[in-house]
Design an enzyme around this catalytic site. Structure first.
Site, PDB file in Angstrom:
ATOM      1  N   THR A  32     -12.396 -10.382  -4.240  1.00 23.18           N
ATOM      2  CA  THR A  32     -11.997 -11.130  -3.047  1.00 23.18           C
ATOM      3  C   THR A  32     -12.867 -12.366  -2.831  1.00 23.18           C
ATOM      4  OG1 THR A  32     -13.433  -9.804  -1.646  1.00 23.18           O
ATOM      5  CG2 THR A  32     -11.189  -9.020  -1.947  1.00 23.18           C
ATOM      6  N   GLU A  67     -11.328  -0.274  -1.891  1.00 21.84           N
ATOM      7  CA  GLU A  67     -12.353  -0.880  -2.740  1.00 21.84           C
ATOM      8  C   GLU A  67     -13.340   0.154  -3.264  1.00 21.84           C
ATOM      9  OE1 GLU A  67     -12.350  -5.062  -0.198  1.00 21.84           O
ATOM     10  OE2 GLU A  67     -13.695  -3.418   0.348  1.00 21.84           O
ATOM     11  N   HIS A  86      -7.280   5.797   1.324  1.00 15.72           N
ATOM     12  CA  HIS A  86      -8.165   5.569   2.458  1.00 15.72           C
ATOM     13  C   HIS A  86      -7.377   5.480   3.754  1.00 15.72           C
ATOM     14  CE1 HIS A  86      -6.713   1.613   1.176  1.00 15.72           C
ATOM     15  NE2 HIS A  86      -6.958   1.172   2.399  1.00 15.72           N
ATOM     16  N   LEU A 145      -9.968 -13.416   3.858  1.00 10.77           N
ATOM     17  CA  LEU A 145      -9.532 -13.616   5.229  1.00 10.77           C
ATOM     18  C   LEU A 145      -8.247 -14.425   5.246  1.00 10.77           C
ATOM     19  CD1 LEU A 145     -12.989 -14.617   6.765  1.00 10.77           C
ATOM     20  CD2 LEU A 145     -11.949 -12.351   6.772  1.00 10.77           C
ATOM     21  N   ASP A 192       0.845  -1.199   0.000  1.00 16.79           N
ATOM     22  CA  ASP A 192       0.000   0.000   0.000  1.00 16.79           C
ATOM     23  C   ASP A 192       0.878   1.245   0.000  1.00 16.79           C
ATOM     24  OD1 ASP A 192      -3.035  -0.705   0.661  1.00 16.79           O
ATOM     25  OD2 ASP A 192      -1.762  -2.113   1.763  1.00 16.79           O
ATOM     26  N   GLU A 219      -8.127 -12.335  -4.683  1.00 12.85           N
ATOM     27  CA  GLU A 219      -7.482 -12.315  -3.378  1.00 12.85           C
ATOM     28  C   GLU A 219      -8.294 -13.195  -2.438  1.00 12.85           C
ATOM     29  OE1 GLU A 219      -7.300  -8.364  -1.856  1.00 12.85           O
ATOM     30  OE2 GLU A 219      -6.166  -7.561  -3.555  1.00 12.85           O
ATOM     31  N   ASN A 220      -7.673 -13.650  -1.369  1.00  9.14           N
ATOM     32  CA  ASN A 220      -8.439 -14.248  -0.278  1.00  9.14           C
ATOM     33  C   ASN A 220      -8.906 -13.123   0.639  1.00  9.14           C
ATOM     34  OD1 ASN A 220      -5.490 -14.251   0.115  1.00  9.14           O
ATOM     35  ND2 ASN A 220      -5.936 -14.934   2.195  1.00  9.14           N
ATOM     36  N   ASP A 278      -6.884  -4.694  10.243  1.00 13.88           N
ATOM     37  CA  ASP A 278      -6.132  -3.438  10.351  1.00 13.88           C
ATOM     38  C   ASP A 278      -5.421  -3.393  11.700  1.00 13.88           C
ATOM     39  OD1 ASP A 278      -7.091  -2.773   7.906  1.00 13.88           O
ATOM     40  OD2 ASP A 278      -8.358  -1.118   8.572  1.00 13.88           O
TER      41      ASP A 278
END
Length: 552
Positions: free
Chosen positions: A420, A261, A169, A461, A129, A458-459, A177
């Site tokens: 996802t 997103e 964001h 979780l 990121d 993506e996964n 997070d």
């Protein structure tokens, strides 16, 4: 970047997928073996016209016990050329705090050892990121890319590729997070003066995760519009790293909302506001969104529809049947409901179109692909109204496809559709949540296939078990349901990933994604873990090509 998908499902040997601060610290692999990758095999299948059916739509009420018809025809899409056995490169997300608050590279020696380990496993590259709240932290147009420059050089030295997320964001307040990175301080000052700059729910609760799209074209950030601010930021990144595009930096993921997103922050977890599997709330009550709603209502000749958002849409943690708007025969399916949902989702599409348009102008010709991320909101997917998707801005119901319009916008700009929940299975979800991640993935695969848009995944979780990897292998393949994946990004690098069994599963997964057959079986030579086990590897001359990453 982190997706805010939640599940109450329990998996054998798995803990609830929250990332602790200790887990976020860079992992320290001891000895890593490089497995050999066989060439991919390709077997094209002729395109065909197909009809998809969704899983059983279950009753939304927890008391009436009513059931709807078993199957229903939802969309009728035409697939493109299907390449079942295409190689799917695997990337790994770096920790959220890869760059420290001061702008420097966090724990560089540990990072270098971790990158060496990932390279030895056959991973294609990593994702990071590029936080707006770190780079343009103190003053407008004053950018600090130094920590990222060190990371890019390190990635290059280790022979890996890099996906960079333009993260406009806030980090903090959602699942996974583990650190806090707010928006730039000078932006927060403007928000304190004008709270309507951020999304607001019906009760007046402000959400500081992301600037409201209602003011996209207004000069509310010290003389610049939010779109101009995002464009200047991306242009600065392109100028700083122009020599690395194409060879090292191969993808730019454009952040377009909370968690990066394209959606509204309809299910915020901070302070316990929302809990899975609540329906969420519409985020259209700042003055800019309200002005847009009034204008749309007047344009439709229904001035009374512009006075506010829906009055019967319930609260964050309610179920569909608790709210008149989302009930089986609720307001969502009336003339007013359709008007509101068209406007609400249309504003989101317009927001995505604007940002992707400027991103395309900045990065076109650099050698890096563009991608955008869509949330996998799979709870209450089996209901007629799909309330959790509606409050997030995806107008997806039994009668209306919410992902085809998004795919068209992405196709317009040549953007990869990143999605996802690729690791989830319906049977693993709690019954009361009416989930269908598999049905949702099928719908998205169809939408991208019919629009000719590339799909990556993506996964949602953290998963370290073989069952999760097997599901990703299955969903990564192109089939009669639609597109396969062009790449997969694994969430996320941490100490747990490098534990012996977890690492063994990852290496085997990467190996199989790199092969055409997607055969998730250990070969006979691997059954004893001799060339996949971390922490102890028998010294054999046959492993001369093995790469090692030692503790730092």
């Amino acid at each position: 970047m982190i997706s805010t998908l939640r599940s109450s499902a329990s998996f054998t040997g798995l803990r609830h997928p929250q990332i602790s601060k200790t887990q976020q610290a860079f992992p320290f692999p001891r000895i890593i073996c490089l497995t050999q990758i066989r060439p991919s095999r390709r077997a094209p299948i002729l395109s065909s016209t197909i009809t998809t059916h969704f899983p059983n739509e279950t009753a939304t009420s927890r008391s009436d016990g009513g059931k709807s018809e078993t199957w229903e025809k939802l969309h009728h899409l035409t697939t493109h050329h299907i390449d079942v056995d295409k190689r799917v490169p695997v990337f790994v997300m770096l920790p959220l705090d890869t760059i420290a608050i001061g702008g420097s590279l966090n724990k560089p020696r540990a990072m270098n050892a971790s990158l060496k380990a990932l390279k030895s496993a056959g991973v294609e590259g990593v994702m990071v990121d590029a936080w707006w709240g770190l780079v343009e932290k103190d003053e407008p147009l004053k950018y600090n890319w130094e920590g990222y420059a060190k990371l890019v050089e390190m990635v290059q030295r280790n022979g890996l590729k890099l996906q960079v997320v333009m993260s406009f964001h806030q980090c903090g307040g959602n699942v996974g997070d583990s650190c806090s990175i707010p928006l730039p301080s000078w932006v927060l000052e403007e928000i304190s003066k004008n709270p309507d700059l951020v999304y607001t729910d019906r009760s007046g609760r402000r959400n500081p995760e992301y600037i409201s799209l209602g003011c996209d074209s207004l000069p509310v950030l010290r003389g610049r519009t939010p779109i101009q601010v995002y464009a200047d930021y991306m242009r600065s990144f392109q100028d700083r790293f122009r020599d690395f595009f194409g060879q090292v930096i191969t993808e730019i993921q454009v952040g377009m909302g909370p968690c990066g997103e394209l959606r509204y922050p309809s299910y915020p977890e901070s302070n316990g506001t929302w809990r899975f599997p609540g329906i969420g709330e519409f985020q259209c009550y700042d003055k800019y969104m309200q002005a847009s709603l009034r204008a749309a209502a007047e344009g439709a000749g229904k001035q009374e529809w512009g006075t506010s958002g829906p009055q019967d849409s319930g609260q964050y943690n309610q179920f569909p049947e608790d709210a008149g708007f989302f009930r089986r025969e609720g307001t969502w399916n009336t003339e007013y409901g359709k008007f509101f949902l068209e406007w609400y989702s249309g504003k989101l599409l317009e927001h995505g179109d604007k940002i992707l348009s400027v991103a395309k102008g900045i990065f076109q010709g650099t050698g890096a692909r563009l991608s955008g991320k869509i949330a996998g909101i799979h709870w209450h997917y089996r209901t007629r109204s799909h309330p959790a998707e509606l409050t997030a801005g995806y107008y997806n119901t039994r009668q209306h496809d919410g992902y085809l319009p998004i795919a068209k916008i992405f196709g317009k700009h040549g953007v990869i559709f990143n999605f996802t929940c690729m690791e989830m299975k319906d049977e693993q979800q709690p019954e009361h949540a009416n989930c269908s991640p598999e049905g949702l993935v099928r719908q998205v695969k169809l939408a991208t296939s019919t629009t000719g848009v590339e799909l990556s995944g993506e996964n949602a979780l953290e998963r370290y078990d073989q069952a999760g990897y097997l599901q990703v292998l299955a969903t990564s393949k192109a089939d009669s349901a639609g597109n396969g994946l062009t790449s997969f990004t694994y969430l996320r690098m941490n100490k747990q990933l490098f534990e012996p069994d977890n690492w063994r599963h990852l290496v085997e997964f990467v190996k199989n994604m790199s092969e055409g057959d997607r055969n998730m079986k250990l070969s006979a030579s691997d059954l004893g873990r001799t060339n996949l086990y971390v922490g102890f590897i028998k010294e054999k001359t046959t492993f001369q090509d093995r790469k090692q990453a030692a503790l730092v």
